[in-house]
Scaffold this active site. Structure first.
Site, PDB file in Angstrom:
ATOM      1  N   GLY A  50      62.813 -41.010   4.375  1.00 13.34           N
ATOM      2  CA  GLY A  50      64.083 -40.455   4.848  1.00 13.34           C
ATOM      3  C   GLY A  50      63.800 -39.264   5.722  1.00 13.34           C
ATOM      4  O   GLY A  50      62.773 -39.181   6.376  1.00 13.34           O
ATOM      5  N   ARG A  72      68.578 -34.492   4.929  1.00 12.87           N
ATOM      6  CA  ARG A  72      69.011 -35.450   5.940  1.00 12.87           C
ATOM      7  C   ARG A  72      68.490 -36.853   5.606  1.00 12.87           C
ATOM      8  O   ARG A  72      67.305 -37.044   5.399  1.00 12.87           O
ATOM      9  CB  ARG A  72      68.513 -35.017   7.328  1.00 12.87           C
ATOM     10  CG  ARG A  72      69.196 -33.768   7.862  1.00 12.87           C
ATOM     11  CD  ARG A  72      68.581 -33.327   9.177  1.00 12.87           C
ATOM     12  NE  ARG A  72      67.195 -32.881   9.007  1.00 12.87           N
ATOM     13  CZ  ARG A  72      66.406 -32.529  10.017  1.00 12.87           C
ATOM     14  NH1 ARG A  72      66.838 -32.600  11.262  1.00 12.87           N
ATOM     15  NH2 ARG A  72      65.163 -32.111   9.765  1.00 12.87           N
ATOM     16  N   LYS A 116      54.584 -39.381  20.179  1.00 14.20           N
ATOM     17  CA  LYS A 116      55.383 -38.944  19.028  1.00 14.20           C
ATOM     18  C   LYS A 116      56.114 -40.108  18.377  1.00 14.20           C
ATOM     19  O   LYS A 116      56.020 -40.314  17.159  1.00 14.20           O
ATOM     20  CB  LYS A 116      56.380 -37.871  19.475  1.00 14.20           C
ATOM     21  CG  LYS A 116      57.412 -37.480  18.446  1.00 14.20           C
ATOM     22  CD  LYS A 116      56.785 -36.854  17.213  1.00 14.20           C
ATOM     23  CE  LYS A 116      57.864 -36.389  16.243  1.00 14.20           C
ATOM     24  NZ  LYS A 116      57.284 -35.782  15.029  1.00 14.20           N
ATOM     25  N   THR A 168      61.792 -34.568  20.322  1.00 13.05           N
ATOM     26  CA  THR A 168      61.465 -35.997  20.336  1.00 13.05           C
ATOM     27  C   THR A 168      62.512 -36.715  21.170  1.00 13.05           C
ATOM     28  O   THR A 168      63.693 -36.754  20.799  1.00 13.05           O
ATOM     29  CB  THR A 168      61.431 -36.559  18.907  1.00 13.05           C
ATOM     30  OG1 THR A 168      60.478 -35.814  18.138  1.00 13.05           O
ATOM     31  CG2 THR A 168      61.042 -38.027  18.909  1.00 13.05           C
ATOM     32  N   CYS A 228      63.560 -37.286  10.833  1.00 13.39           N
ATOM     33  CA  CYS A 228      62.692 -37.807  11.895  1.00 13.39           C
ATOM     34  C   CYS A 228      62.504 -39.316  11.829  1.00 13.39           C
ATOM     35  O   CYS A 228      62.989 -40.031  12.695  1.00 13.39           O
ATOM     36  CB  CYS A 228      61.335 -37.104  11.851  1.00 13.39           C
ATOM     37  SG  CYS A 228      61.400 -35.363  12.319  1.00 13.39           S
TER      38      CYS A 228
END
Length: 436
Positions: free
Chosen positions: A259, A332, A206, A121, A262
């Site tokens: 969360g 993450r 994306k 991305t 991404c």
């Protein structure tokens, strides 16, 4: 077809194993020797349903190998680049150092006619900057964004809902698109939409998809904020909205917010890129989307404090969940861990459990306490905070059983995933997010 996958993290490892499972010969390349050693032994480096099976099968077949030597990629017809693009330290923009390093390492081993397929991305405009370097080797760059959902990544790779390929407007670009059709032949054969676009559109697909999903989640959480001061029930509101075909039910679950690796960093990077392009106002709403999301974490902590009479110091709080979502061990930017850290900072005795993510959580926050067993986590708790909607908590934990273990009967449902009426009927003081 022989393929290489550069970068064997979450995206790359899944992609490499999945491509082998549909018939390709694949070599995965990564600079982390520990990751390569684990993958070579057939050990999935993270929890993802279905990955271990196809990884084991691929290695056993001899068609899937892993190495830290980039030279092993030479001779592959398609080279997939799946390295990370984390948020820059001290800023919101995407850090492209891993992408640039991957291309630098791969270029000497490209051959005439090779296809390099970027999957990372990246900010719009990245592919156009990289393309001349790839074309100088006789290879062609395409951009093939991934749309993986953690917990369903194997399925989403093998049987995607759409395939997007950004190519240059040249005969080489047309040939490269055909090569990608052959790579994804099972999905193409069953009629999966195969969209050929320019580079910029493929990159935007994306980030635009992630921005839209984040906006939808934050919208319903903004409605939860209004519901909390008016006495409305956001779960009933979401149900009513979801029956509108123009809106739909998916991603209308109010709670502690999103969360993971991404959505948060991608919407911040998108906003940063728009500012670089002189179009800050076009995505200015994303900053409020991000702010709403972070406020829901604050609210979850506030509810625990309110439930315990305004003082959590010395009180045991059982936190059910550490991963940012179920069916994953990814911590993450996890709202669950964020809430736990904040409660710990207020002096609470926080004990966290999770079916898969404890090891990762402990590495990130060693100062917190962890317990593998759900019931031991509940034992003696003054309050319970549900922050990851694992089946172990929303379906397999009865309020009566939980009450037999805890000291207090206070539960804060950070995901609105429990039956509020059932918990209240069992004597619990139940707090939802945006619910009376």
């Amino acid at each position: 077809m022989r393929l290489s996958v550069i970068g064997c993290g979450y995206l790359g490892a899944v992609h490499a194993a999945a491509m082998t499972s549909i018939g390709h010969d694949v070599v995965g390349v990564d600079i982390d020797p520990r990751k390569i050693d684990a993958l070579t032994r057939g050990e999935a480096p993270f929890f993802e349903p279905g990955l271990q099976d196809i990884l084991t099968e691929g290695i056993a077949s001899g068609r899937l190998t892993f190495t830290s030597d980039i030279a092993a990629a030479e001779g592959a017809a398609v080279h997939f680049i799946g390295v990370g693009t984390p948020q820059q330290q001290g800023g919101h923009a995407a850090d492209l150092s891993h992408v640039n390093a991957a291309f630098d390492a791969l270029l000497p081993y490209l051959r005439e006619g090779d296809v390099v397929a970027g999957k990372s991305t990246v900010p719009v405009g990245t592919a156009a900057e990289l393309a001349p370097r790839v074309e100088a080797t006789g290879a062609t760059l395409v951009w093939n964004p991934e749309f993986l959902r953690e917990g369903w990544a194997v399925q989403d790779t093998i049987d995607p809902d759409r395939l997007v390929v950004g190519v240059p407007a040249t005969p080489a670009g047309e040939r490269a698109a055909q090569v990608l059709r052959e790579v994804f032949h099972p999905a193409v054969a069953k009629g999966t939409p195969f969209l050929v676009t320019d580079y910029a559109t493929a990159e935007l697909v994306k980030v635009a998809a992630n921005a839209f999903l984040a906006t939808k989640i934050s919208f319903i959480n903004a409605m939860a904020e209004i519901a909390e001061v008016t006495g409305a029930d956001v779960t009933q509101l979401a149900e009513a909205l979801g029956h509108d075909d123009r809106i739909g039910k998916r991603f209308l679950g109010a709670g502690i917010g999103f969360g993971g690796g991404c959505l948060p960093k991608d919407i911040r990077a998108f906003a940063a890129r728009a500012e670089e392009l002189g179009r800050r106002e076009s995505v200015a709403f994303l900053r409020e989307v991000d702010a709403i999301n972070m406020r829901r974490r604050d609210r979850a902590v506030e509810l625990v404090v309110e439930a315990l009479g305004g003082l959590v110091f010395g009180k045991k709080v059982a936190v059910l969940g550490a991963a940012f979502k179920p069916y994953s061990d990814d911590v993450r930017d996890s709202p669950a861990l964020d809430a736990a850290v904040r409660l710990n900072g207020l002096g609470a005795n926080v004990v966290i459990t999770d079916p898969q993510a404890i090891a990762n959580a402990r590495r990130l926050h060693p100062q917190l306490s962890y317990e593998a067993d759900r019931d031991e986590t509940l034992r003696g708790a003054d309050a319970v905070l549900v922050v990851t909607e694992w089946d172990e908590y929303r379906r397999q934990m009865s309020p009566q059983h939980a009450a037999s273990l805890t000291r207090g009967q206070v539960i804060v449902d950070g995901r609105n995933c429990l039956d509020a009426a059932a918990w209240r009927a069992a004597g619990w003081t139940y707090y939802g997010m945006g619910r009376p």
